[in-house]
Write a protein that holds these residues in place. Sequence first.
Motif, PDB file in Angstrom:
ATOM      1  N   LYS A 136       0.821  -1.217   0.000  1.00  0.00           N
ATOM      2  CA  LYS A 136       0.000   0.000   0.000  1.00  0.00           C
ATOM      3  C   LYS A 136       0.851   1.262   0.000  1.00  0.00           C
ATOM      4  CE  LYS A 136      -4.347  -1.699   1.860  1.00  0.00           C
ATOM      5  NZ  LYS A 136      -5.541  -1.357   2.658  1.00  0.00           N
ATOM      6  N   TRP A 137       1.887   1.287   0.847  1.00  0.00           N
ATOM      7  CA  TRP A 137       2.723   2.483   0.910  1.00  0.00           C
ATOM      8  C   TRP A 137       3.496   2.693  -0.381  1.00  0.00           C
ATOM      9  CZ3 TRP A 137       2.121   6.338   4.043  1.00  0.00           C
ATOM     10  CH2 TRP A 137       1.533   6.129   5.288  1.00  0.00           C
ATOM     11  N   ALA A 138       4.073   1.623  -0.920  1.00  0.00           N
ATOM     12  CA  ALA A 138       4.849   1.732  -2.163  1.00  0.00           C
ATOM     13  C   ALA A 138       3.950   2.174  -3.306  1.00  0.00           C
ATOM     14  CB  ALA A 138       5.514   0.391  -2.481  1.00  0.00           C
ATOM     15  N   TRP A 139       2.753   1.594  -3.378  1.00  0.00           N
ATOM     16  CA  TRP A 139       1.798   1.956  -4.431  1.00  0.00           C
ATOM     17  C   TRP A 139       1.425   3.430  -4.353  1.00  0.00           C
ATOM     18  CZ3 TRP A 139      -0.229  -0.909  -8.446  1.00  0.00           C
ATOM     19  CH2 TRP A 139      -1.303  -0.342  -9.137  1.00  0.00           C
ATOM     20  N   SER A 140       1.105   3.906  -3.158  1.00  0.00           N
ATOM     21  CA  SER A 140       0.706   5.306  -2.990  1.00  0.00           C
ATOM     22  C   SER A 140       1.822   6.261  -3.403  1.00  0.00           C
ATOM     23  CB  SER A 140       0.330   5.576  -1.527  1.00  0.00           C
ATOM     24  OG  SER A 140      -0.853   4.891  -1.185  1.00  0.00           O
ATOM     25  N   ILE A 141       3.046   5.940  -3.019  1.00  0.00           N
ATOM     26  CA  ILE A 141       4.170   6.824  -3.341  1.00  0.00           C
ATOM     27  C   ILE A 141       4.442   6.835  -4.842  1.00  0.00           C
ATOM     28  CG2 ILE A 141       6.666   7.166  -3.073  1.00  0.00           C
ATOM     29  CD1 ILE A 141       6.301   6.002  -0.197  1.00  0.00           C
ATOM     30  N   MET A 142       4.532   5.643  -5.450  1.00  0.00           N
ATOM     31  CA  MET A 142       4.907   5.613  -6.870  1.00  0.00           C
ATOM     32  C   MET A 142       3.806   6.181  -7.763  1.00  0.00           C
ATOM     33  SD  MET A 142       4.812   1.516  -7.657  1.00  0.00           S
ATOM     34  CE  MET A 142       3.340   0.685  -8.318  1.00  0.00           C
ATOM     35  N   GLU A 143       2.533   6.015  -7.369  1.00  0.00           N
ATOM     36  CA  GLU A 143       1.449   6.601  -8.150  1.00  0.00           C
ATOM     37  C   GLU A 143       1.286   8.093  -7.855  1.00  0.00           C
ATOM     38  OE1 GLU A 143      -0.577   5.216 -10.519  1.00  0.00           O
ATOM     39  OE2 GLU A 143       0.621   3.389 -10.412  1.00  0.00           O
ATOM     40  N   ALA A 194      -3.591   6.807  -6.286  1.00  0.00           N
ATOM     41  CA  ALA A 194      -2.614   6.970  -5.213  1.00  0.00           C
ATOM     42  C   ALA A 194      -3.236   6.968  -3.825  1.00  0.00           C
ATOM     43  CB  ALA A 194      -1.835   8.270  -5.417  1.00  0.00           C
ATOM     44  N   ILE A 195      -4.513   7.378  -3.721  1.00  0.00           N
ATOM     45  CA  ILE A 195      -5.122   7.523  -2.392  1.00  0.00           C
ATOM     46  C   ILE A 195      -6.327   6.601  -2.218  1.00  0.00           C
ATOM     47  CG2 ILE A 195      -6.235   9.130  -0.792  1.00  0.00           C
ATOM     48  CD1 ILE A 195      -4.642  11.385  -2.153  1.00  0.00           C
ATOM     49  N   ILE A 196      -7.318   6.733  -3.100  1.00  0.00           N
ATOM     50  CA  ILE A 196      -8.567   5.986  -2.928  1.00  0.00           C
ATOM     51  C   ILE A 196      -8.361   4.489  -3.139  1.00  0.00           C
ATOM     52  CG2 ILE A 196     -10.933   5.707  -3.779  1.00  0.00           C
ATOM     53  CD1 ILE A 196     -10.867   8.686  -4.532  1.00  0.00           C
ATOM     54  N   ILE A 247      12.616  -3.046  -7.463  1.00  0.00           N
ATOM     55  CA  ILE A 247      12.873  -2.751  -8.874  1.00  0.00           C
ATOM     56  C   ILE A 247      11.619  -2.206  -9.551  1.00  0.00           C
ATOM     57  CG2 ILE A 247      13.382  -3.806 -11.123  1.00  0.00           C
ATOM     58  CD1 ILE A 247      15.377  -5.602  -9.730  1.00  0.00           C
ATOM     59  N   ALA A 248      10.477  -2.838  -9.279  1.00  0.00           N
ATOM     60  CA  ALA A 248       9.213  -2.354  -9.853  1.00  0.00           C
ATOM     61  C   ALA A 248       8.878  -0.970  -9.320  1.00  0.00           C
ATOM     62  CB  ALA A 248       8.084  -3.337  -9.526  1.00  0.00           C
ATOM     63  N   PHE A 249       9.143  -0.744  -8.037  1.00  0.00           N
ATOM     64  CA  PHE A 249       8.866   0.549  -7.417  1.00  0.00           C
ATOM     65  C   PHE A 249       9.710   1.659  -8.046  1.00  0.00           C
ATOM     66  CE2 PHE A 249      10.110   3.695  -4.189  1.00  0.00           C
ATOM     67  CZ  PHE A 249       8.871   4.222  -3.853  1.00  0.00           C
ATOM     68  N   ILE A 250      11.000   1.436  -8.157  1.00  0.00           N
ATOM     69  CA  ILE A 250      11.900   2.456  -8.727  1.00  0.00           C
ATOM     70  C   ILE A 250      11.550   2.715 -10.189  1.00  0.00           C
ATOM     71  CG2 ILE A 250      14.304   2.961  -9.350  1.00  0.00           C
ATOM     72  CD1 ILE A 250      15.131   1.401  -6.828  1.00  0.00           C
ATOM     73  N   SER A 251      11.272   1.657 -10.942  1.00  0.00           N
ATOM     74  CA  SER A 251      10.907   1.807 -12.359  1.00  0.00           C
ATOM     75  C   SER A 251       9.639   2.647 -12.498  1.00  0.00           C
ATOM     76  CB  SER A 251      10.695   0.432 -12.997  1.00  0.00           C
ATOM     77  OG  SER A 251      11.877  -0.334 -12.957  1.00  0.00           O
ATOM     78  N   ALA A 252       8.651   2.371 -11.648  1.00  0.00           N
ATOM     79  CA  ALA A 252       7.386   3.117 -11.710  1.00  0.00           C
ATOM     80  C   ALA A 252       7.588   4.577 -11.351  1.00  0.00           C
ATOM     81  CB  ALA A 252       6.359   2.473 -10.775  1.00  0.00           C
ATOM     82  N   VAL A 253       8.412   4.847 -10.347  1.00  0.00           N
ATOM     83  CA  VAL A 253       8.676   6.237  -9.954  1.00  0.00           C
ATOM     84  C   VAL A 253       9.327   6.998 -11.104  1.00  0.00           C
ATOM     85  CG1 VAL A 253      10.105   7.708  -8.467  1.00  0.00           C
ATOM     86  CG2 VAL A 253       8.801   5.828  -7.469  1.00  0.00           C
ATOM     87  N   LEU A 254      10.330   6.411 -11.747  1.00  0.00           N
ATOM     88  CA  LEU A 254      11.028   7.081 -12.844  1.00  0.00           C
ATOM     89  C   LEU A 254      10.092   7.337 -14.027  1.00  0.00           C
ATOM     90  CD1 LEU A 254      14.452   5.186 -12.781  1.00  0.00           C
ATOM     91  CD2 LEU A 254      13.962   7.495 -11.944  1.00  0.00           C
TER      92      LEU A 254
END
Length: 277
Positions: free
Chosen positions: A62-69, A110-112, A126-133
Amino acid sequence: MLPLTECIGKVIEWWRDPQIYNAAVKIYALLPPLFTPTLFWVDAPYGRFAGSLFFDWSLSGKWAWSIMEGVSPVIYTLSMLLVAPQQVDQWQPSQVLLYGLWMIHYINRAIIHPLRAPSMAPIHTIAFISAVLINILNGYTNGVWNARHSFSLSTPNVALGLGLWVTGFSINVYHDSILFNLRRTKKKNKETNQPQQRYFIPKGGLFDYVSCPNYLGEVVEWTGFAILTSGSYPALAFAATTFGNLVPRGKRAHAWYQNQFKKEYPSSRKAIVPYIF
């Protein structure tokens, strides 16, 4: 070492630099043909494929998803504020519309979305960093384009694009709800000591025709957005990236369902597009 005010000034100068912007658009346009073929063979490590890599550097889902989105709407907003030649209250109707659609999508994502989800699988680093970039690139290129362009809302492509966007967004939200209900059933069974079943076959709506209607919804949504902009390069790159990411993933998810449930899984279902693919 530059003082803070000079550093901020340099960042704003780079943000507004047409050469940097054009380079970013070109890089974004190159991404889909580079990563799409790979994703037909390799699972991006999140969701049901969270443990697909040989090493586990996973983050809280949940936290990773919210941040990257959440990165994309922040960068998009900064791009509009730093590059738009006029004040917010002077934005043209088309700029307000595009900004509003972007915010609706990403506030939901990112929130709902994570608040509604009973649980979310871990997301690999790796998925998190790729999504953020990618979301930085996405928010920057589309936000700057919107800041520099405006168009009439009374054209056929705007009506068509907006209709597709609303349809795709609705498909996405509705079918996410079905998946969330399955997770709630699993959680309830666990709490009441009912027989455990790790996975369920989704049913209802477009799930009766395809394995991944939420992916179909997102592809339709951003295709509509690109049409709405009359085919701006960043919007086309976003639509192509969405297609290039979710179509291979949908194909592999479809195969996963077939392998997981064997003969129980409806043979008439396709991966993403009803009756076709």
